[in-house]
Design an enzyme around this catalytic site. Structure first.
Site, mmCIF file in Angstrom:
data_model
loop_
_atom_site.group_PDB
_atom_site.id
_atom_site.type_symbol
_atom_site.label_atom_id
_atom_site.label_comp_id
_atom_site.label_asym_id
_atom_site.label_seq_id
_atom_site.Cartn_x
_atom_site.Cartn_y
_atom_site.Cartn_z
ATOM 1 N N GLU A 443 19.577 -4.823 -8.131
ATOM 2 C CA GLU A 443 18.655 -5.654 -7.093
ATOM 3 C C GLU A 443 17.188 -5.871 -7.731
ATOM 4 O O GLU A 443 16.288 -5.723 -7.126
ATOM 5 C CB GLU A 443 18.421 -5.101 -5.824
ATOM 6 N N GLY A 444 17.152 -5.692 -8.973
ATOM 7 C CA GLY A 444 15.702 -5.826 -9.814
ATOM 8 C C GLY A 444 15.330 -4.418 -10.157
ATOM 9 O O GLY A 444 15.177 -3.676 -9.097
#
Length: 596
Positions: A443-444
């Site tokens: 998620e980054g």
């Protein structure tokens, strides 16, 4: 395999005493009837479900993992997962914070947030299946057509169908502008999508009758880069008009990844070969629509790490009180036994208190952010909604990066408490370390979150969002600065606030000359701001605990001791971090790449 007991008392302290959630919700018409009794009942029932149903499946699910059938291209989840999901759906948990218009219970995000902490403590891999579905629900609710909402949202809300986010491709991770998946328009308004996606959590499984994939792809003649990405809804089974599942859609799992952790979740390679889908939102605006899902996922990853921090701490504490090794340095504490329990040793206490402090700081912080989401979505005053939304935008990368960093530290410390047994799988601690490590990546990555915080959220608006949050801290410091009993908390909080202001200005000035200065400073900078946020909440919690420490409830004495530990042992790392952030980019960029 250890135990998990939901920390309901601390959750109640945060919700009722720190945040005064009942009072806050009365200002939101949709939640005005939600009172402390309802909140407490949900917490108690959630605690039972997670500890009795999910926790017993955590270790076995990790050992067994998911099973892939190459002939049918299907995935079977570990023993007990499917049955637990059935209980989850029947209990109405999937619908907790969803809109009643689509069959939801209409309860606030701040309540759902506490429940998700319990879910993640008890079984992170299992929780990813319904957790991703909730993100898909949020994305469709905001950007879907009325027809899409009517057909798909009730199924997601009930839990009958689950959802995924299909972003990453073999040649691109964070740089989604490079993706190659293609979508071709059809006469009936649908699209045929072809491409390959990797690292798709819960991409294929046997827990629900259908899976709704939210897929990023390019339409013909799309602009280059991220401005040419569109978002599509691609069901595993094409729904019939009555909402039942129909024809199989050609989106298949090609393999499941062999991973370091979260073995109970099927992380899939997904292949689309002319799969039928429907566009969500406008062509070439898919990334903006997907950000609803991505931001929900980033907050969710923070909750995963809070959950792991809490359960690792709980079990390390039990072990430290039971395991006897050596004598206390100040003399025997259990002379009738051959050695003392290891909790008498100062460094064992340091390790335990690190986990305890990082869990309690994260619980206060994430509950606050969840409450701001409720205010952003439901407050009748547009100005309040805007202010809350700005604050959520500012704090989201800190939730994702700071809490996951801290969980990696805390689970490692908890494993260390066990000594050699911590490295042995039957005790369960090494699983928490393995599971925690992914949370810094997906998620980054935490570097991406740090760049988002410093570059986009702070320097991007000349520090406006940060100043507004800083004003809250300044007001608290000024209100309590003359209270000598609070000085051990207020003084370091105020001092760090001033240092963050100065550091931000220095980095901003240097960034005008050299953009690499942002990249060089971003990671330590985020940790500094993370500690500022935690200091703010710990100071508030310490104030409450001081006022009630003589009430006869030892909870407040414990809370006060934890706050003191945080300020004495954890917050001081900001001195080193500030020096790192100030050191500039030259020491990183001077060496030619060929000389590494």
């Amino acid at each position: 395999m250890g135990q998990y007991v939901a920390p309901i008392r601390d959750m109640q302290f945060v919700l009722h005493e720190l945040l005064k959630v009942e009072e806050e919700l009365k200002a939101l018409p949709d939640y005005s009837e939600v009172d402390a009794d309802i909140i407490n009942q949900v917490l108690e029932e959630g605690g039972k479900f997670t500890s009795e149903v999910l926790f017993p499946l955590n270790h076995s699910g990790d050992r067994e993992g998911c099973h892939y059938d190459g002939a049918t291209k299907t995935v079977t989840t570990p023993k007990g997962f499917k049955e637990a999901y059935k209980q989850y759906v029947e209990g109405g948990w999937a619908a907790l914070a969803c809109d009643p218009e689509y069959g939801g219970q209409g309860l606030p995000v701040v309540m759902n947030n506490s429940f998700y902490e319990m879910l993640n403590s008890s079984n992170q891999a299992w929780t990813m299946y319904p957790g991703l579905s909730h993100g898909a629900y949020e994305c469709l609710k905001e950007h879907g057509t009325d027809e899409q909402k009517k057909l798909y949202l009730p199924k997601l809300v009930s839990g009958e169908w689950t959802g995924t986010m299909c972003l990453t491709e073999p040649h691109c991770g964070t740089d989604l502008g490079m993706l190659r998946s293609k979508a071709l328009p059809q006469a009936d308004g649908s699209w045929l999508i072809t491409g390959n996606k990797i690292f798709i959590s819960a991409g294929e499984h046997d827990m629900s009758e259908n899976i709704l994939h939210l897929v990023l792809a390019r339409v013909p003649d799309a602009p280059e880069g991220s401005k040419g990405i569109s978002l599509f809804l691609v069901p595993k089974f094409l729904p019939n008009a009555d909402g039942s599942v129909g024809e199989r859609n050609p989106i298949f799992c090609g393999a499941i990844e062999e991973k370091m952790g979260i073995h109970g979740n099927s992380t899939c390679q997904m292949n689309l070969d002319g799969a039928k889908g429907w566009i969500i939102g406008q062509p070439n605006k898919g990334l903006q629509a997907m950000f609803v899902f991505m931001n929900a996922a980033r907050l969710g990853v923070g909750m995963q790490s809070l959950g792991l921090t809490e359960v690792a701490y709980q079990n390390a504490l039990i072990y430290a009180k039971d395991r006897i090794q050596m004598r206390s340095l100040t003399g025997p504490k259990n002379p009738e036994k051959p050695a003392d329990p290891i909790i008498v040793h100062p460094d064992v206490r340091r390790m335990l208190l690190t986990g305890k402090a990082y869990a309690e700081g994260a619980r206060a912080f994430t509950s606050y952010v969840a409450l701001q989401i409720d205010r952003e979505l439901h407050h009748p005053d547009a100005d309040v909604r805007k202010e809350a939304g700005d604050e959520v935008a500012l704090l989201t990368p800190i939730v994702k990066a700071f809490i996951t960093d801290n969980a990696w530290i805390a689970t490692s410390e908890a494993m260390q408490v066990y000594g050699g047994h911590g490295y042995i799988s039957e005790w369960g601690m090494e699983q928490y370390v393995r599971d925690a490590r992914i949370n810094l990546i997906y998620e980054g990555t935490n570097t991406v979150q740090s760049l988002d915080l410093l570059g986009r959220k702070i320097l991007g608006d000349n520090g406006a969002k940060l100043r507004k949050f800083g004003e809250k801290i300044k007001a608290f410091v000024e209100e309590n600065g003359l209270d000598e009993n609070l000085s051990e908390f207020i003084t370091p909080l105020g001092d760090l606030g001033e240092k963050v202001t100065k550091l931000t200005m220095e980095i901003g000035m240097k960034a005008f000359q050299n953009a690499d200065e942002v990249g060089a400073a971003a990671v330590p900078y985020l940790r500094v701001v993370g500690h500022l946020v935690y200091s703010y909440f710990f100071a508030q919690m310490a104030k409450i605990a001081l006022e009630k420490q003589d009430s006869g409830d030892n909870f407040y004495k414990t809370k006060l001791a934890t706050a003191r530990f945080y300020f004495a042992r954890l917050q001081p790392e900001t001195a080193t971090l500030i020096r790192q952030a100030r050191s500039g980019s030259a020491n990183l960029m001077a060496l030619d790449a060929d000389l590494f």
